[in-house]
Design an enzyme around this catalytic site. Structure first.
Site, PDB file in Angstrom:
ATOM      1  N   CYS A 198       0.821  -1.228   0.000  1.00 56.10           N
ATOM      2  CA  CYS A 198       0.000   0.000   0.000  1.00 56.10           C
ATOM      3  C   CYS A 198       0.850   1.271   0.000  1.00 56.10           C
ATOM      4  O   CYS A 198       0.329   2.363  -0.204  1.00 56.10           O
ATOM      5  CB  CYS A 198      -0.939  -0.010   1.191  1.00 56.10           C
ATOM      6  SG  CYS A 198      -1.987  -1.471   1.215  1.00 56.10           S
ATOM      7  N   HIS A 219      -3.566   7.020   2.476  1.00 54.39           N
ATOM      8  CA  HIS A 219      -3.946   5.719   1.937  1.00 54.39           C
ATOM      9  C   HIS A 219      -5.334   5.378   2.462  1.00 54.39           C
ATOM     10  O   HIS A 219      -5.611   5.512   3.661  1.00 54.39           O
ATOM     11  CB  HIS A 219      -2.923   4.665   2.366  1.00 54.39           C
ATOM     12  CG  HIS A 219      -3.369   3.269   2.073  1.00 54.39           C
ATOM     13  ND1 HIS A 219      -3.886   2.902   0.848  1.00 54.39           N
ATOM     14  CD2 HIS A 219      -3.416   2.160   2.850  1.00 54.39           C
ATOM     15  CE1 HIS A 219      -4.227   1.631   0.883  1.00 54.39           C
ATOM     16  NE2 HIS A 219      -3.953   1.163   2.082  1.00 54.39           N
ATOM     17  N   ASN A 278     -10.175  -0.316  -0.270  1.00 52.50           N
ATOM     18  CA  ASN A 278      -8.718  -0.189  -0.182  1.00 52.50           C
ATOM     19  C   ASN A 278      -8.106  -0.756  -1.463  1.00 52.50           C
ATOM     20  O   ASN A 278      -8.249  -1.942  -1.739  1.00 52.50           O
ATOM     21  CB  ASN A 278      -8.252  -0.970   1.055  1.00 52.50           C
ATOM     22  CG  ASN A 278      -6.744  -0.967   1.222  1.00 52.50           C
ATOM     23  OD1 ASN A 278      -5.993  -0.604   0.322  1.00 52.50           O
ATOM     24  ND2 ASN A 278      -6.294  -1.397   2.395  1.00 52.50           N
TER      25      ASN A 278
HETATM   26  N1  COA Z   1     -19.038  -9.211   8.109  1.00 54.25           N
HETATM   27  C1  COA Z   1     -19.581  -9.552   9.279  1.00 54.25           C
HETATM   28  N2  COA Z   1     -18.866  -9.954  10.343  1.00 54.25           N
HETATM   29  C2  COA Z   1     -17.530 -10.004  10.199  1.00 54.25           C
HETATM   30  C3  COA Z   1     -16.888  -9.667   8.998  1.00 54.25           C
HETATM   31  C4  COA Z   1     -17.697  -9.267   7.937  1.00 54.25           C
HETATM   32  N3  COA Z   1     -17.185  -8.891   6.723  1.00 54.25           N
HETATM   33  N4  COA Z   1     -15.559  -9.819   9.155  1.00 54.25           N
HETATM   34  C5  COA Z   1     -15.362 -10.237  10.413  1.00 54.25           C
HETATM   35  N5  COA Z   1     -16.560 -10.355  11.054  1.00 54.25           N
HETATM   36  C6  COA Z   1     -16.801 -10.748  12.429  1.00 54.25           C
HETATM   37  C7  COA Z   1     -15.690 -11.596  13.002  1.00 54.25           C
HETATM   38  O1  COA Z   1     -15.882 -12.957  12.664  1.00 54.25           O
HETATM   39  C8  COA Z   1     -15.874 -11.343  14.489  1.00 54.25           C
HETATM   40  O2  COA Z   1     -16.922 -12.144  14.938  1.00 54.25           O
HETATM   41  P1  COA Z   1     -16.854 -12.829  16.386  1.00 54.25           P
HETATM   42  O3  COA Z   1     -16.744 -11.697  17.351  1.00 54.25           O
HETATM   43  O4  COA Z   1     -18.137 -13.587  16.457  1.00 54.25           O
HETATM   44  O5  COA Z   1     -15.632 -13.679  16.361  1.00 54.25           O
HETATM   45  C9  COA Z   1     -16.341  -9.899  14.566  1.00 54.25           C
HETATM   46  O6  COA Z   1     -16.833  -9.584  13.246  1.00 54.25           O
HETATM   47  C10 COA Z   1     -15.262  -8.914  14.947  1.00 54.25           C
HETATM   48  O7  COA Z   1     -14.134  -9.178  14.171  1.00 54.25           O
HETATM   49  P2  COA Z   1     -12.821  -8.365  14.395  1.00 54.25           P
HETATM   50  O8  COA Z   1     -11.774  -8.857  13.450  1.00 54.25           O
HETATM   51  O9  COA Z   1     -12.486  -8.316  15.878  1.00 54.25           O
HETATM   52  O10 COA Z   1     -13.290  -6.904  13.969  1.00 54.25           O
HETATM   53  P3  COA Z   1     -12.556  -5.548  14.144  1.00 54.25           P
HETATM   54  O11 COA Z   1     -13.413  -4.684  14.973  1.00 54.25           O
HETATM   55  O12 COA Z   1     -11.111  -5.697  14.490  1.00 54.25           O
HETATM   56  O13 COA Z   1     -12.615  -4.996  12.652  1.00 54.25           O
HETATM   57  C11 COA Z   1     -11.268  -4.673  10.706  1.00 54.25           C
HETATM   58  C12 COA Z   1     -11.949  -5.680  11.620  1.00 54.25           C
HETATM   59  C13 COA Z   1     -10.583  -5.451   9.596  1.00 54.25           C
HETATM   60  C14 COA Z   1     -12.348  -3.784  10.102  1.00 54.25           C
HETATM   61  C15 COA Z   1     -10.270  -3.823  11.520  1.00 54.25           C
HETATM   62  O14 COA Z   1      -9.438  -4.644  12.282  1.00 54.25           O
HETATM   63  C16 COA Z   1      -9.426  -2.971  10.633  1.00 54.25           C
HETATM   64  O15 COA Z   1      -9.918  -2.101   9.964  1.00 54.25           O
HETATM   65  N6  COA Z   1      -8.098  -3.182  10.640  1.00 54.25           N
HETATM   66  C17 COA Z   1      -7.208  -2.475   9.742  1.00 54.25           C
HETATM   67  C18 COA Z   1      -7.149  -3.232   8.456  1.00 54.25           C
HETATM   68  C19 COA Z   1      -6.555  -2.463   7.341  1.00 54.25           C
HETATM   69  O16 COA Z   1      -6.817  -1.302   7.173  1.00 54.25           O
HETATM   70  N7  COA Z   1      -5.742  -3.158   6.536  1.00 54.25           N
HETATM   71  C20 COA Z   1      -5.130  -2.632   5.392  1.00 54.25           C
HETATM   72  C21 COA Z   1      -3.994  -1.757   5.739  1.00 54.25           C
HETATM   73  S1  COA Z   1      -3.072  -1.344   4.339  1.00 54.25           S
END
Ligand code: COA
Length: 320
Positions: A111, A247, A277
């Site tokens: 990225c 980004h 993204n």
């Molecule tokens: N739809 C519905 N539920 C989803 C899901 C989706 N697309 N993806 C994950 N879940 C669920 C998970 O299974 C989990 O369920 P559980 O609590 O029953 O186990 C719950 O949602 C929470 O998941 P979690 O991974 O803890 O969510 P989060 O609050 O950390 O959010 C992201 C996830 C990816 C949105 C967040 O971590 C994030 O934005 N991180 C940065 C990622 C990023 O920007 N990457 C690129 C950088 S270049």
């Protein structure tokens, strides 16, 4: 004299995929995706590839810059999803646009790819080795997603953005790049078959794997610190910056950076709502949107900051 951006261009595939559509093919919802990320839809290729999107973005940037392809000395493409391993996407773009005098190569910095490409071009131009450069960020991320992993595939999109760089009175005022390979495993994709008959192929390594929470923590600490360092070195106050083009990974990351810098969210243009993204392509696509809307005036100060796989990050402040 300084190195400046002479023109911008971008291309997004025609096919738009909404969160509501995704919720018909996997267990997710518009509410989950948009409330956690700000993403509402993304463009995913049906027929285009990374080269084709790069060429269309490049042609648009050349037109905007008023530069002929034959005047280019350098083409750098930031991508992790080139259509082929070789030739590079940059060489394919060179051939397609007829930039016969240019040297062309790709950079893999995920990225941060566009920022790293820009910085490399900056070094060549500032030192007088080359006069005109085309830098591109382009990705077909839909190729490397695990479409059974709802926690990653809903975040990403496809597209390409480009900028033509050359010399001008105003331009880049400060730049920094960084890498932290020791933490690379939090965002990884080991997608390459091994054809060596003496080696047993590993399985289950075909897609992007991400520890979302670790990537989030990395972004909200590294990005504002990098921006602060670049602004301090260039002796520019955050309040004097017109736009921060970050980004486009997640609206919450952008809100956190705005808060850390004590800057209004109005200074952070957003494209992730309709693009998701797009890794290396997200900053040049956003820059092109802002530029083509006529929001940039001569003398405006803008900051661009990319971060992601590697781990890597790159930040730049420039006068438009
Ligand atoms: N739809 C519905 N539920 C989803 C899901 C989706 N697309 N993806 C994950 N879940 C669920 C998970 O299974 C989990 O369920 P559980 O609590 O029953 O186990 C719950 O949602 C929470 O998941 P979690 O991974 O803890 O969510 P989060 O609050 O950390 O959010 C992201 C996830 C990816 C949105 C967040 O971590 C994030 O934005 N991180 C940065 C990622 C990023 O920007 N990457 C690129 C950088 S270049």
């Amino acid at each position: 004299m300084s190195v400046k951006i002479l023109g911008t261009g971008s291309f997004l595939p025609e096919n738009v995929v909404t969160n509501d559509f995704l919720s018909t093919i996997m267990d997710t919802s518009d509410e989950w995706i948009s409330s956690r990320t700000g993403i509402r839809s993304r463009h995913l290729v049906k027929t285009e590839g990374t080269t084709k999107m790069s060429v269309l973005a490049a042609k648009s940037a050349l037109l905007d810059a008023g530069i002929q392809a034959s005047e280019l000395d350098l083409i750098i493409v930031g991508t992790i999803t080139g259509d082929e391993i070789t030739p590079s996407t940059a060489c394919e773009v060179q051939a397609a646009i007829g930039a016969d005098s240019a040297v062309a190569y790709d950079i893999n910095a995920a990225c941060s790819g566009f920022m790293f490409a820009m910085h490399s071009a900056y070094a060549y131009l500032q030192s007088g080795i080359y006069r005109n450069a085309l830098v591109i960020g382009a990705e077909t991320l839909s190729r490397i997603m695990d479409w059974n992993d709802r926690s990653t595939c809903v975040l990403f999109g496809d597209g390409a953005g480009a900028a033509v760089m050359g010399m001008g009175q105003e331009g880049i005022l400060g730049f920094e790049q960084g890498s932290d390979g020791a933490r690379g495993s939090v965002l990884a994709c080991k997608s390459r078959a091994n054809h060596n008959p003496l080696v047993q192929n590993e399985t289950g390594l075909d897609y992007v794997h991400m520890d979302g929470q670790e990537v989030y923590k990395f972004a909200v600490t590294t990005v504002p610190a990098s921006i602060e360092r670049v602004l301090e070195k260039a002796q520019i106050r955050a309040e004097d910056v017109k736009y921060f083009l970050l980004h486009q990974a997640n609206i919450r990351i952008i809100q956190s950076v705005a808060k850390r810098l004590h800057v209004s969210m109005e200074k952070f243009p957003i494209s992730l709502d309709h693009c998701g993204n797009i890794s290396a392509a997200s900053i040049p696509i956003l820059l092109d949107e802002v530029n083509k809307k006529g929001l940039l005036n001569k003398g405006d100060k803008i900051v661009m900051s990319g971060f992601g796989g590697g781990l890597t990050w790159g930040t730049c402040v420039m006068e438009w």
